[in-house]
Design an enzyme around this catalytic site. Structure first.
Site, mmCIF file in Angstrom:
data_model
loop_
_atom_site.group_PDB
_atom_site.id
_atom_site.type_symbol
_atom_site.label_atom_id
_atom_site.label_comp_id
_atom_site.label_asym_id
_atom_site.label_seq_id
_atom_site.Cartn_x
_atom_site.Cartn_y
_atom_site.Cartn_z
ATOM 1 N N ASP A 1 -12.146 -6.386 -2.597
ATOM 2 C CA ASP A 1 -13.014 -7.568 -2.499
ATOM 3 C C ASP A 1 -14.382 -7.113 -2.032
ATOM 4 O OD1 ASP A 1 -13.261 -8.177 0.611
ATOM 5 O OD2 ASP A 1 -11.182 -7.624 0.221
ATOM 6 N N GLU B 1 0.803 -1.217 0.000
ATOM 7 C CA GLU B 1 0.000 0.000 0.000
ATOM 8 C C GLU B 1 0.839 1.273 0.000
ATOM 9 O OE1 GLU B 1 -3.840 -1.923 2.333
ATOM 10 O OE2 GLU B 1 -2.266 -0.938 3.488
#
Length: 234
Positions: free
Chosen positions: A201, A13
């Site tokens: 997701d 990230e």
């Protein structure tokens, strides 16, 4: 002078942002590596906090005490809680709260930390606007949403857990594991913040299939947004 703290829970990230910055100082503290320098000539401190609320809160406090940051941005990935928000889309926090704090036995609303005086932590209006605008500029093919992000020490991959969270906190946009703690610590220190989440997701039993495939792309989209955004913060 502004100095922006940029936090990602996982290396993926923050690795792109770190590769683009000019590093002037490195500090190891609480098993975290803080990189201080500039990103597109903007003073920043970039750090991988580690996963979960304790790591996230500690990270903000170190950024505050040792680096005196003026803004906090948390970038990363999350699971969607809203059927209209798809994998690859981005959510910018309006506010955040804990979905796993329960002091209802003492008369507090579900999610509220006792004696704190607030249920939710509201993101900075300017930072919200700049994050949304930057996303529309650098990721024009991606939909960006503004909404509530809920956090807990739990990777949500079970439809029943997802349903429970939505029943308890209707209207929530996505769920993850650090945002509310980062918001909480920023709020305590009176530092403007925003949480930015790319959806990797659907926070259901498809997560094991979706997550690995979309995590890297989602992180890249968030990084591009942050790199553009920091140039436009007052």
């Amino acid at each position: 002078m502004q100095k922006i703290g940029i936090i990602g829970a996982m290396e993926i990230e923050v690795e792109t942002l770190k590769s683009h910055m000019q590093i002037e100082n490195t500090l190891e503290k609480a098993s975290m590596t803080f990189l201080e320098g500039t990103l597109n000539n903007i003073p920043v401190v970039i750090v991988r906090s580690g996963i979960g609320k304790v790591n996230a809160g500690m990270c903000v406090q170190i950024l505050t005490d040792l680096f005196h940051v003026t803004h906090v941005i948390n970038t990363g990935v999350a699971g969607s809680l809203n059927a209209s928000i798809d994998i690859g889309d981005i959510v910018v926090s309006t506010d955040t709260l804990y979905h796993d704090v329960d002091a209802t036995g003492f008369g507090y609303p579900l999610g509220e930390v006792p004696q704190l005086g607030t249920l939710t932590f509201t993101a900075d209006a300017e930072m919200i606007a700049q994050a949304k605008s930057s996303c529309e500029t650098v990721n024009p093919e991606i939909k960006v949403f503004e909404g509530r992000i809920v956090s807990g020490d739990q990777f949500v991959s079970n439809p029943q857990v997802k349903e429970t969270i939505l029943n308890n906190f209707p209207g929530s946009y996505c769920t993850e594991m650090e945002g509310a703690a980062i918001a909480h610590a920023s709020w305590l220190n009176h530092i403007p913040f925003v949480i930015i989440r790319a959806i990797s997701d659907k926070a259901d039993d498809s997560a094991h299939m979706d997550y690995p495939a979309f995590e890297k792309a989602a992180a890249e989209h968030s990084a591009r947004l942050v790199e553009h955004m920091i140039q436009h913060l007052a």
